[in-house]
Design a protein around this motif. Sequence first.
Motif, mmCIF file in Angstrom:
data_model
loop_
_atom_site.group_PDB
_atom_site.id
_atom_site.type_symbol
_atom_site.label_atom_id
_atom_site.label_comp_id
_atom_site.label_asym_id
_atom_site.label_seq_id
_atom_site.Cartn_x
_atom_site.Cartn_y
_atom_site.Cartn_z
ATOM 1 N N LEU A 265 14.278 -2.953 4.367
ATOM 2 C CA LEU A 265 14.324 -3.839 3.150
ATOM 3 C C LEU A 265 14.650 -2.829 1.905
ATOM 4 O O LEU A 265 14.242 -1.657 1.954
ATOM 5 C CB LEU A 265 12.794 -4.526 2.828
ATOM 6 N N LYS B 19 13.611 -3.401 -1.514
ATOM 7 C CA LYS B 19 12.558 -4.065 -2.418
ATOM 8 C C LYS B 19 12.407 -3.180 -3.610
ATOM 9 O O LYS B 19 12.133 -2.061 -3.366
ATOM 10 C CB LYS B 19 11.506 -4.487 -1.489
ATOM 11 N N SER C 158 6.520 -2.249 -4.601
ATOM 12 C CA SER C 158 5.956 -2.012 -3.207
ATOM 13 C C SER C 158 4.325 -1.662 -3.517
ATOM 14 O O SER C 158 4.281 -1.072 -4.403
ATOM 15 C CB SER C 158 6.491 -0.878 -2.426
ATOM 16 N N MET D 52 10.146 -12.793 -0.707
ATOM 17 C CA MET D 52 9.887 -11.743 -1.744
ATOM 18 C C MET D 52 9.498 -12.155 -3.040
ATOM 19 O O MET D 52 9.309 -11.441 -4.083
ATOM 20 C CB MET D 52 11.244 -10.917 -1.772
ATOM 21 N N ILE E 181 2.285 -7.791 -5.597
ATOM 22 C CA ILE E 181 2.142 -8.158 -4.007
ATOM 23 C C ILE E 181 2.973 -9.191 -3.701
ATOM 24 O O ILE E 181 3.074 -10.418 -4.667
ATOM 25 C CB ILE E 181 0.811 -8.281 -3.710
ATOM 26 N N THR E 182 4.120 -9.264 -2.725
ATOM 27 C CA THR E 182 4.675 -10.521 -2.435
ATOM 28 C C THR E 182 4.036 -11.428 -1.419
ATOM 29 O O THR E 182 3.187 -10.766 -0.672
ATOM 30 C CB THR E 182 6.311 -10.115 -2.104
ATOM 31 N N GLY F 8 5.443 -12.682 1.395
ATOM 32 C CA GLY F 8 5.941 -12.006 2.656
ATOM 33 C C GLY F 8 5.038 -10.555 3.026
ATOM 34 O O GLY F 8 4.671 -10.180 3.876
ATOM 35 N N THR G 73 2.701 -10.117 5.887
ATOM 36 C CA THR G 73 2.855 -9.196 7.192
ATOM 37 C C THR G 73 2.023 -7.898 6.942
ATOM 38 O O THR G 73 1.691 -7.141 7.858
ATOM 39 C CB THR G 73 4.612 -8.800 7.128
ATOM 40 N N GLY G 74 1.531 -7.500 5.632
ATOM 41 C CA GLY G 74 0.453 -6.329 5.743
ATOM 42 C C GLY G 74 -0.680 -6.579 5.301
ATOM 43 O O GLY G 74 -1.494 -5.654 4.846
ATOM 44 N N LEU G 75 -1.127 -7.956 5.269
ATOM 45 C CA LEU G 75 -2.315 -8.349 5.002
ATOM 46 C C LEU G 75 -2.773 -8.364 3.376
ATOM 47 O O LEU G 75 -2.487 -7.585 2.700
ATOM 48 C CB LEU G 75 -3.572 -7.540 5.720
ATOM 49 N N GLY G 76 -3.715 -9.298 3.198
ATOM 50 C CA GLY G 76 -4.399 -9.275 1.965
ATOM 51 C C GLY G 76 -5.747 -9.715 1.611
ATOM 52 O O GLY G 76 -6.310 -10.264 2.931
ATOM 53 N N LEU H 11 3.621 -5.558 9.598
ATOM 54 C CA LEU H 11 4.344 -4.736 8.457
ATOM 55 C C LEU H 11 5.840 -4.456 8.620
ATOM 56 O O LEU H 11 6.513 -3.727 8.232
ATOM 57 C CB LEU H 11 3.934 -3.311 8.582
ATOM 58 N N LYS I 66 6.004 3.096 11.442
ATOM 59 C CA LYS I 66 5.820 2.756 10.107
ATOM 60 C C LYS I 66 4.410 3.231 9.406
ATOM 61 O O LYS I 66 4.167 3.730 8.559
ATOM 62 C CB LYS I 66 5.870 1.243 9.901
HETATM 63 C C1 LIG Z 1 -4.505 0.805 -3.878
HETATM 64 C C2 LIG Z 1 -4.249 -0.675 -3.203
HETATM 65 C C3 LIG Z 1 -4.931 -1.504 -3.301
HETATM 66 C C4 LIG Z 1 -4.894 -2.620 -2.396
HETATM 67 N N1 LIG Z 1 -5.811 -3.538 -2.731
HETATM 68 C C5 LIG Z 1 -5.606 -4.738 -2.207
HETATM 69 C C6 LIG Z 1 -6.560 -5.839 -2.396
HETATM 70 O O1 LIG Z 1 -7.261 -5.619 -2.934
HETATM 71 N N2 LIG Z 1 -5.939 -7.088 -1.737
HETATM 72 C C7 LIG Z 1 -5.183 -7.082 -1.204
HETATM 73 O O2 LIG Z 1 -4.735 -8.200 -0.779
HETATM 74 N N3 LIG Z 1 -4.164 -6.382 -0.744
HETATM 75 C C8 LIG Z 1 -4.527 -4.687 -1.301
HETATM 76 N N4 LIG Z 1 -3.380 -3.949 -1.064
HETATM 77 C C9 LIG Z 1 -2.465 -4.149 0.231
HETATM 78 C C10 LIG Z 1 -1.173 -4.729 -0.080
HETATM 79 O O3 LIG Z 1 -1.579 -6.435 0.069
HETATM 80 C C11 LIG Z 1 -0.362 -4.713 1.175
HETATM 81 O O4 LIG Z 1 -0.093 -3.451 1.123
HETATM 82 C C12 LIG Z 1 0.694 -5.652 1.203
HETATM 83 O O5 LIG Z 1 1.753 -5.438 2.295
HETATM 84 C C13 LIG Z 1 1.687 -5.161 -0.208
HETATM 85 O O6 LIG Z 1 2.753 -6.377 -0.331
HETATM 86 P P1 LIG Z 1 4.044 -6.016 -1.031
HETATM 87 O O7 LIG Z 1 4.732 -7.298 -1.299
HETATM 88 O O8 LIG Z 1 3.867 -5.102 -2.131
HETATM 89 O O9 LIG Z 1 5.078 -5.276 0.189
HETATM 90 P P2 LIG Z 1 5.550 -3.791 0.174
HETATM 91 O O10 LIG Z 1 4.430 -2.848 -0.250
HETATM 92 O O11 LIG Z 1 6.765 -3.848 -0.419
HETATM 93 O O12 LIG Z 1 5.670 -3.608 1.752
HETATM 94 C C14 LIG Z 1 4.788 -3.703 2.810
HETATM 95 C C15 LIG Z 1 5.344 -3.819 4.154
HETATM 96 O O13 LIG Z 1 5.586 -5.235 4.406
HETATM 97 C C16 LIG Z 1 7.031 -5.222 4.636
HETATM 98 N N5 LIG Z 1 7.344 -6.322 3.981
HETATM 99 C C17 LIG Z 1 7.435 -6.492 2.750
HETATM 100 N N6 LIG Z 1 7.906 -7.992 2.478
HETATM 101 C C18 LIG Z 1 8.101 -8.429 3.681
HETATM 102 C C19 LIG Z 1 8.445 -9.671 4.207
HETATM 103 N N7 LIG Z 1 8.894 -10.690 3.295
HETATM 104 N N8 LIG Z 1 8.549 -10.006 5.642
HETATM 105 C C20 LIG Z 1 8.227 -8.797 6.551
HETATM 106 N N9 LIG Z 1 7.940 -7.810 6.051
HETATM 107 C C21 LIG Z 1 7.757 -7.390 4.900
HETATM 108 C C22 LIG Z 1 7.615 -3.775 4.318
HETATM 109 O O14 LIG Z 1 8.606 -3.548 5.087
HETATM 110 C C23 LIG Z 1 6.501 -3.048 4.486
HETATM 111 O O15 LIG Z 1 6.326 -2.288 5.755
HETATM 112 C C24 LIG Z 1 -3.696 -2.740 -1.658
HETATM 113 C C25 LIG Z 1 -2.701 -1.705 -1.614
HETATM 114 C C26 LIG Z 1 -3.109 -0.635 -2.460
HETATM 115 C C27 LIG Z 1 -2.030 0.498 -2.290
#
Ligand SMILES: Cc1cc2nc3c(=O)[nH]c(=O)nc-3n(C[C@H](O)[C@H](O)[C@H](O)COP(=O)(O)OP(=O)(O)OC[C@H]3O[C@@H](n4cnc5c(N)ncnc54)[C@H](O)[C@@H]3O)c2cc1C
Length: 465
Positions: free
Chosen positions: A34, A36, A39, A76, A102-103, A105, A109-112, A159, A460
């Motif tokens: 991606l 993007k 992140s 996204m 945080i998006t 998607g 895929t990365g949990l929240g 992820l 990854k």
């Molecule tokens: C300091 C810190 C605290 C955090 N605390 C929390 C929290 O309190 N609560 C919480 O919910 N989460 C938390 N997170 C985790 C966060 O929710 C995940 O890391 C989530 O994946 C981030 O989403 P993003 O959109 O920024 O994705 P990115 O950081 O851009 O990507 C994460 C991964 O997902 C993949 N990806 C991105 N978009 C897509 C898509 N559309 N389809 C498939 N794969 C995709 C990317 O390839 C990458 O491998 C925390 C992270 C950090 C760094």
Amino acid sequence: MCAVRADWSMDHDYGVDRLRRSYDSVPPGQTVRLAKRTSNLFRPRATPRTPGLDVTGLGGVLAVDPVARTADVQGMCTYENLVEATLSHGLMPLVVPQLRTITLGGAVTGLGIESTSFRHGLPHESVREMDVLTGAGEIVTARPEGDHADLFAAFPNSLGSLGYATRLRIDLQPVRRFVALRNVRFTGLTELVEAIGEITGTRSWEGVEVDAMDGVMFSPGEAYLVLGTFTDRARSVSDYTGQAIYYRSLRERTHDTLRTHDYLWRWDTDWFWCSAAFGVQHPVLRRLWPTRWRRSDVYHRLVRLEHRHRVFARLDRIRGRQQRERVVQDVEVPLENTAEFLRWFARTVGMSPVWLCPLRLREPSGPGSARAWPLYPLRPGRSYVNVGFWGSVPIAPGAADGAVNRAVEQAVAQAGGHKSLYSDAYYDRESFDRLYGGAAWRAVRNRYDPQHRLTGLYEKAVARR
Ligand SMILES: Cc1cc2nc3c(=O)[nH]c(=O)nc-3n(C[C@H](O)[C@H](O)[C@H](O)COP(=O)(O)OP(=O)(O)OC[C@H]3O[C@@H](n4cnc5c(N)ncnc54)[C@H](O)[C@@H]3O)c2cc1C
């Protein structure tokens, strides 16, 4: 359906078309990834040598249906934009992760996780269907049942290794204008854990309904649960986007009220408490620091700069200061083992404060109706507490960088828990496979990405360190 964009299907088709064309332009044999803008990943990433997939047309809310209480959202789209669109209908996603960029998607895929997770589970559990661009370049619609149910089940915690979500239909819930908060202090972890158990079971505390619950541990003898109740009435509301700092308020007041919008982003303004590292909590600098820069994505960019240039690490070395290990993790521990884990953590790692967020897999139609997710196997019907800690510790003389993170991995496994994969991970391949559904992941990957165009999950999450 009340469309946020009247012509959403045309706009969306255009975005998907751009994505597809950029996929087609990646030469065979080259990894697809991606491109993007934002992140929330924390592990260092290599600077990409090839252009990534073009996602510029995939960042919007397509439609909100106030009757069915669903939204169609592009993959996204940030939660900041998603929440803005849904709040105007008096609705919000069932779980809104705390960081604005945080998006949807990314969270699926990365949990929240967030304070409504003890009622509604994790963000992926409110997805009804999603369109996914697979590693083979096809777009498939995955639902809980039917042809692509295997992809639907394996997508959370993959992820992006099984494909990229381009559109998701999610459940929404009605919301009120304010959130009334009770900051309940505990001087013992056993009592704290008992209270979490009671609230998770009854969804109330001292006779008042609880819609949201999270907490902060400052030390094993001083921890707070923050119990939120949605309401339309407020005598006065607090604002933590100015001089006041939200996490400090837990120690200072037993009751509080926030506008719902401000409640959802309460942790973003100071990145929980991590803005202190940039001096933003100093009263003088805080006045000078523009409000629009009090956001997690601004702090995250600063941290990325430091990862790249290691300025502070070099200064520490020049000054003869002890080198530090980054310890940025969120872990899920079964409720019954949480007090013990926290005591171990306070003794061994010693970072403070620590964020606490209870969760349980969603039970959409009552007890026993939760489904399991193979790549992040939390047990249906069991309560867990997410423990979040974000900072660094001095590297002890003779110890290696990573030793504390490895100790955390071990302690979490011993406690029967799991670790999120957005940050540093040290598992060997065999343990990783066992903990994160390796066999299920491989079967789905071989079906949807037979040429292995997408980077593997282990590569990854661990191997790229
Ligand atoms: C300091 C810190 C605290 C955090 N605390 C929390 C929290 O309190 N609560 C919480 O919910 N989460 C938390 N997170 C985790 C966060 O929710 C995940 O890391 C989530 O994946 C981030 O989403 P993003 O959109 O920024 O994705 P990115 O950081 O851009 O990507 C994460 C991964 O997902 C993949 N990806 C991105 N978009 C897509 C898509 N559309 N389809 C498939 N794969 C995709 C990317 O390839 C990458 O491998 C925390 C992270 C950090 C760094």
